[in-house]
Scaffold this motif. Structure first.
Motif, PDB file in Angstrom:
ATOM      1  N   SER A 168       6.457   0.277   1.752  1.00 32.30           N
ATOM      2  CA  SER A 168       6.421  -0.760   0.716  1.00 32.30           C
ATOM      3  C   SER A 168       7.701  -0.743  -0.297  1.00 32.30           C
ATOM      4  CB  SER A 168       5.196  -0.482  -0.386  1.00 32.30           C
ATOM      5  OG  SER A 168       4.211  -0.530   0.599  1.00 32.30           O
ATOM      6  N   ARG A 169       8.339   0.451  -0.591  1.00 34.72           N
ATOM      7  CA  ARG A 169       9.399   0.462  -1.268  1.00 34.72           C
ATOM      8  C   ARG A 169      10.616  -0.220  -0.470  1.00 34.72           C
ATOM      9  NH1 ARG A 169       9.002   6.940  -2.628  1.00 34.72           N
ATOM     10  NH2 ARG A 169       7.628   6.697  -4.243  1.00 34.72           N
ATOM     11  N   LYS A 170      10.809  -0.040   0.774  1.00 38.17           N
ATOM     12  CA  LYS A 170      11.921  -0.827   1.415  1.00 38.17           C
ATOM     13  C   LYS A 170      11.647  -2.232   1.240  1.00 38.17           C
ATOM     14  CE  LYS A 170      12.862   2.626   5.173  1.00 38.17           C
ATOM     15  NZ  LYS A 170      12.510   2.774   6.543  1.00 38.17           N
ATOM     16  N   LYS A 171      10.178  -2.710   1.373  1.00 43.48           N
ATOM     17  CA  LYS A 171       9.996  -4.210   1.492  1.00 43.48           C
ATOM     18  C   LYS A 171      10.461  -4.614   0.003  1.00 43.48           C
ATOM     19  CE  LYS A 171       5.493  -5.949   2.768  1.00 43.48           C
ATOM     20  NZ  LYS A 171       4.101  -5.854   2.626  1.00 43.48           N
ATOM     21  N   LEU A 172      10.023  -3.937  -0.891  1.00 48.21           N
ATOM     22  CA  LEU A 172      10.672  -4.564  -2.490  1.00 48.21           C
ATOM     23  C   LEU A 172      12.023  -4.575  -2.433  1.00 48.21           C
ATOM     24  CD1 LEU A 172       7.928  -3.092  -4.832  1.00 48.21           C
ATOM     25  CD2 LEU A 172       8.095  -5.263  -3.692  1.00 48.21           C
ATOM     26  N   LEU A 173      12.694  -3.528  -1.800  1.00 49.01           N
ATOM     27  CA  LEU A 173      14.061  -3.316  -2.109  1.00 49.01           C
ATOM     28  C   LEU A 173      14.853  -4.650  -1.241  1.00 49.01           C
ATOM     29  CD1 LEU A 173      14.871   0.341  -1.957  1.00 49.01           C
ATOM     30  CD2 LEU A 173      14.998  -1.032  -3.787  1.00 49.01           C
ATOM     31  N   SER A 174      14.365  -4.922  -0.209  1.00 45.65           N
ATOM     32  CA  SER A 174      14.796  -5.947   0.751  1.00 45.65           C
ATOM     33  C   SER A 174      14.608  -7.410   0.184  1.00 45.65           C
ATOM     34  CB  SER A 174      13.861  -5.837   2.122  1.00 45.65           C
ATOM     35  OG  SER A 174      12.926  -6.427   2.189  1.00 45.65           O
ATOM     36  N   MET A 175      13.777  -7.704  -0.884  1.00 46.08           N
ATOM     37  CA  MET A 175      13.368  -8.829  -1.470  1.00 46.08           C
ATOM     38  C   MET A 175      13.783  -9.117  -2.856  1.00 46.08           C
ATOM     39  SD  MET A 175       9.384  -9.039  -0.224  1.00 46.08           S
ATOM     40  CE  MET A 175       8.729 -10.618   0.309  1.00 46.08           C
ATOM     41  N   ALA A 176      13.921  -7.913  -3.431  1.00 45.77           N
ATOM     42  CA  ALA A 176      14.161  -8.265  -4.924  1.00 45.77           C
ATOM     43  C   ALA A 176      15.658  -7.948  -5.540  1.00 45.77           C
ATOM     44  CB  ALA A 176      13.236  -7.189  -5.684  1.00 45.77           C
ATOM     45  N   ASP A 177      16.090  -8.313  -6.560  1.00 45.35           N
ATOM     46  CA  ASP A 177      17.396  -8.342  -7.253  1.00 45.35           C
ATOM     47  C   ASP A 177      17.048  -7.240  -8.389  1.00 45.35           C
ATOM     48  OD1 ASP A 177      18.718 -10.180  -5.732  1.00 45.35           O
ATOM     49  OD2 ASP A 177      17.629 -11.774  -6.918  1.00 45.35           O
ATOM     50  N   TYR A 178      16.036  -7.339  -9.044  1.00 44.93           N
ATOM     51  CA  TYR A 178      15.516  -6.441 -10.213  1.00 44.93           C
ATOM     52  C   TYR A 178      14.178  -5.977  -9.754  1.00 44.93           C
ATOM     53  CZ  TYR A 178      19.610  -8.175 -12.758  1.00 44.93           C
ATOM     54  OH  TYR A 178      20.748  -8.547 -13.195  1.00 44.93           O
ATOM     55  N   ILE A 179      14.039  -4.645 -10.111  1.00 46.08           N
ATOM     56  CA  ILE A 179      12.625  -4.024 -10.049  1.00 46.08           C
ATOM     57  C   ILE A 179      11.926  -3.484 -11.505  1.00 46.08           C
ATOM     58  CG2 ILE A 179      11.394  -1.987  -8.990  1.00 46.08           C
ATOM     59  CD1 ILE A 179      12.509  -2.821  -6.314  1.00 46.08           C
ATOM     60  N   ILE A 180      10.777  -3.722 -11.509  1.00 48.40           N
ATOM     61  CA  ILE A 180      10.062  -3.377 -12.725  1.00 48.40           C
ATOM     62  C   ILE A 180       9.139  -2.399 -12.237  1.00 48.40           C
ATOM     63  CG2 ILE A 180       8.707  -3.939 -14.894  1.00 48.40           C
ATOM     64  CD1 ILE A 180       9.893  -6.844 -14.674  1.00 48.40           C
ATOM     65  N   PRO A 181       9.355  -0.987 -12.573  1.00 51.02           N
ATOM     66  CA  PRO A 181       8.439  -0.095 -12.026  1.00 51.02           C
ATOM     67  C   PRO A 181       7.323  -0.234 -12.779  1.00 51.02           C
ATOM     68  CG  PRO A 181      10.311   1.012 -13.240  1.00 51.02           C
ATOM     69  CD  PRO A 181      10.403  -0.593 -13.458  1.00 51.02           C
ATOM     70  N   PRO A 226       0.734  -1.245   0.058  1.00 53.43           N
ATOM     71  CA  PRO A 226      -0.012  -0.144   0.101  1.00 53.43           C
ATOM     72  C   PRO A 226       0.824   1.250  -0.057  1.00 53.43           C
ATOM     73  CG  PRO A 226       0.059  -0.988   2.154  1.00 53.43           C
ATOM     74  CD  PRO A 226       0.788  -1.908   1.419  1.00 53.43           C
ATOM     75  N   GLY A 227       0.307   2.273  -0.268  1.00 50.38           N
ATOM     76  CA  GLY A 227       1.045   3.797  -0.139  1.00 50.38           C
ATOM     77  C   GLY A 227       0.697   4.689  -1.506  1.00 50.38           C
ATOM     78  N   HIS A 228       0.759   4.216  -2.704  1.00 51.17           N
ATOM     79  CA  HIS A 228       0.401   5.036  -3.862  1.00 51.17           C
ATOM     80  C   HIS A 228      -1.213   4.872  -3.910  1.00 51.17           C
ATOM     81  CE1 HIS A 228       0.293   6.199  -8.058  1.00 51.17           C
ATOM     82  NE2 HIS A 228      -0.663   5.099  -8.335  1.00 51.17           N
ATOM     83  N   VAL A 229      -1.855   3.921  -3.565  1.00 53.74           N
ATOM     84  CA  VAL A 229      -3.167   3.895  -3.212  1.00 53.74           C
ATOM     85  C   VAL A 229      -3.413   2.735  -1.863  1.00 53.74           C
ATOM     86  CG1 VAL A 229      -4.410   4.698  -5.273  1.00 53.74           C
ATOM     87  CG2 VAL A 229      -3.588   2.245  -4.937  1.00 53.74           C
ATOM     88  N   LEU A 230      -4.282   2.927  -1.291  1.00 55.76           N
ATOM     89  CA  LEU A 230      -4.512   2.067  -0.131  1.00 55.76           C
ATOM     90  C   LEU A 230      -4.546   0.645  -0.607  1.00 55.76           C
ATOM     91  CD1 LEU A 230      -5.002   1.842   2.801  1.00 55.76           C
ATOM     92  CD2 LEU A 230      -7.587   1.810   2.373  1.00 55.76           C
ATOM     93  N   GLU A 231      -4.877   0.324  -1.816  1.00 55.74           N
ATOM     94  CA  GLU A 231      -5.119  -1.140  -2.180  1.00 55.74           C
ATOM     95  C   GLU A 231      -4.016  -1.402  -3.341  1.00 55.74           C
ATOM     96  OE1 GLU A 231      -9.433  -2.918  -1.285  1.00 55.74           O
ATOM     97  OE2 GLU A 231      -9.292  -1.027  -2.505  1.00 55.74           O
ATOM     98  N   HIS A 232      -3.134  -1.837  -3.008  1.00 53.34           N
ATOM     99  CA  HIS A 232      -1.983  -2.074  -3.999  1.00 53.34           C
ATOM    100  C   HIS A 232      -1.265  -3.434  -3.921  1.00 53.34           C
ATOM    101  CE1 HIS A 232       1.379  -1.256  -6.467  1.00 53.34           C
ATOM    102  NE2 HIS A 232       1.014  -0.239  -6.933  1.00 53.34           N
ATOM    103  N   LYS A 250      -5.861  10.542  -4.298  1.00 48.05           N
ATOM    104  CA  LYS A 250      -6.630  10.289  -3.014  1.00 48.05           C
ATOM    105  C   LYS A 250      -6.311   8.950  -2.430  1.00 48.05           C
ATOM    106  CE  LYS A 250     -10.423  11.882  -4.809  1.00 48.05           C
ATOM    107  NZ  LYS A 250     -11.762  12.038  -4.924  1.00 48.05           N
ATOM    108  N   GLY A 251      -6.067   8.815  -1.220  1.00 49.10           N
ATOM    109  CA  GLY A 251      -5.558   7.431  -0.783  1.00 49.10           C
ATOM    110  C   GLY A 251      -4.206   7.273  -0.658  1.00 49.10           C
ATOM    111  N   MET A 252      -3.263   8.289  -1.227  1.00 44.70           N
ATOM    112  CA  MET A 252      -1.991   8.272  -1.100  1.00 44.70           C
ATOM    113  C   MET A 252      -1.379   8.424   0.125  1.00 44.70           C
ATOM    114  SD  MET A 252       1.486   9.428  -1.312  1.00 44.70           S
ATOM    115  CE  MET A 252       1.479  11.266  -1.449  1.00 44.70           C
ATOM    116  N   ASP A 253      -0.375   7.509   0.763  1.00 43.69           N
ATOM    117  CA  ASP A 253       0.039   7.607   2.029  1.00 43.69           C
ATOM    118  C   ASP A 253       1.487   7.394   2.032  1.00 43.69           C
ATOM    119  OD1 ASP A 253      -0.939   6.539   5.247  1.00 43.69           O
ATOM    120  OD2 ASP A 253       1.045   6.585   4.619  1.00 43.69           O
ATOM    121  N   MET A 254       2.222   8.536   2.263  1.00 42.92           N
ATOM    122  CA  MET A 254       3.767   8.573   2.227  1.00 42.92           C
ATOM    123  C   MET A 254       4.279   7.616   2.921  1.00 42.92           C
ATOM    124  SD  MET A 254       5.393   9.959  -0.077  1.00 42.92           S
ATOM    125  CE  MET A 254       7.115   9.518  -0.355  1.00 42.92           C
TER     126      MET A 254
END
Lengths: 198, 199
Positions: free
Chosen positions: B172-185, B116-122, B162-166
């Motif tokens: 969520s960004r930290k979570k992806l960085l900790s798990m992934a070798d590559y990221i597709i934005p 979540p973050g960009h929108v609540l349900e992500h 609306k629904g954006m939560d910094m």
């Protein structure tokens, strides 16, 4: 003057393991334009209903989405000639989008913001000769099929309707009051069309 | 083995009035199933990309939708035989049937992650391939055209929807960085995660 036709009456059934649902899909014809609101996700029912009106997906000029939950929006991609409108913007299938002015361009069809069930929720208003103002309310008003006969159509009852999926109760109540004030008839997101008791 | 291919590199360009934008779409093949992520809203590009892969819309088994913004989902309905995995209270849609799903419903090599973050349900995906773990981030990370694509986990969200939560977005960004070798934005080029970012 515009003509309004319910293509699919929205439904919602549930058991412990699953839900079965698709939204009310509505056709508005105004002048030479054909507009579909919430195509839903039951392709068989939708195509059959369009055929009855002598229409196919490429004859639809605009799709309006009351909100983007998939039970309302899934079949949007099928309408390859249409522009798509939501609460604020108008999209084309080449990736362009810009804001609209609360109306479907070239028509008298109004789009008003009705947040609560979802923050981006909107409803559609259309004046007709026979029925006065009809509101296509999306999930501002909806109920499971099992409650169809229990839902009283007086404003007090309707304002207090339970919505397990709502995001903001205060906004939802405001949106309900707004629609009940403007509309003579309301087409709910799931359930039968009803007349507003004034 | 599970593979992933970027079919369309997502783009987002702010115009005088509105945006020119469509999401990154990927094709994932795993356990004999074909999965499309965020089909977006550019019909010509998507149809061309499928053609290049020798695929018909009816060949796709699952469509994964990271979140509900129209630039990611408008073309979902063209895949007539697919099931749909979505943000929407985490339900899987199969025609008009809605069922809850397990995080490995797409296969043992593919994990569905709440971001979540960009929108609540992500939602995002983490795909285990022979090249490493690749995250399909959706709009947890995205860039506008012309912007230097350098990762900054505190970078503001361009859309401010609306629904954006910094706070959630940074988590969520930290979570992806900790798990992934590559990221597709969601919009922009795939990039490699540097180990030094994971601290």
């Amino acid at each position: 003057m515009a003509e309004v036709k319910i293509l699919v009456q929205g439904y919602a059934k549930s058991s412990k393991e699953y839900e079965l649902a698709s939204s009310s899909s509505v056709l508005i014809k105004e002048g030479s334009l054909n507009i579909v609101i919430d195509p839903g996700m039951n392709k068989v029912l939708l195509l059959k209903a369009l055929k009855k009106e002598n229409l196919s997906p490429e004859k639809i000029d605009y799709i309006i989405l009351t909100h983007t939950h998939l039970d309302h929006s899934m079949l949007t991609g099928m309408f390859n000639k249409a522009l798509v409108l939501d609460d604020t913007s108008i999209y084309s299938f080449d990736g362009k989008n810009s804001s609209h002015e609360g109306k479907v361009p070239g028509t008298s069809i109004k789009i008003i913001k009705t947040p609560g069930h979802d923050p981006f929720h909107c409803s559609v208003l259309i004046r007709t000769k026979k029925y006065g103002t009809i509101a296509i309310a999306g999930d501002v008003f909806w109920w499971p099929d099992s409650d169809e006969n229990k839902v009283k159509k007086d404003p007090k009852f309707l304002i207090a309707l339970k919505d397990p999926y709502m995001k903001d109760k205060k906004q939802l109540i405001e949106s309900r009051k707004k629609i009940l004030k403007i509309a003579d008839w309301i087409i709910p997101g799931h359930g039968k069309i009803f007349k507003v008791e004034k | 083995m599970t593979s992933i291919k970027v079919l369309i590199e997502g783009y987002a360009k702010e115009m005088k009035k509105g945006w020119l934008a469509s999401s990154t779409s990927c094709l994932i093949e795993s356990e004999g199933k074909k999965i499309i992520t965020d089909p977006g809203c550019n019909r010509e590009k998507l149809m061309d990309a499928l053609k290049k892969e020798n695929l018909k819309t009816s060949d796709i088994d699952y469509v994964f939708l990271s979140h509900c913004h129209p630039d990611h989902i408008l073309l979902a309905g063209i895949f007539e035989k697919s099931k749909f995995i979505t943000f929407d209270t985490n339900l899987m849609y199969d025609k008009d049937l809605l069922v809850q799903f397990d995080k490995h419903v797409l296969g043992k090599d593919i994990e569905i992650i709440e971001t979540p973050g960009h929108v609540l349900e992500h939602l995002s995906l983490l795909v285990n391939t022979s090249k490493g773990k690749i995250a399909v981030a959706g709009d947890v990370i995205w860039w506008v055209e012309g912007e230097r694509q350098v990762l900054d986990i505190n970078q503001k969200d361009h859309s401010q929807a609306k629904g954006m939560d910094m706070k959630n977005l940074i988590e969520s960004r930290k979570k992806l960085l900790s798990m992934a070798d590559y990221i597709i934005p969601g919009h922009g080029k795939m990039f490699k995660v540097e180990r030094s970012w994971q601290k």
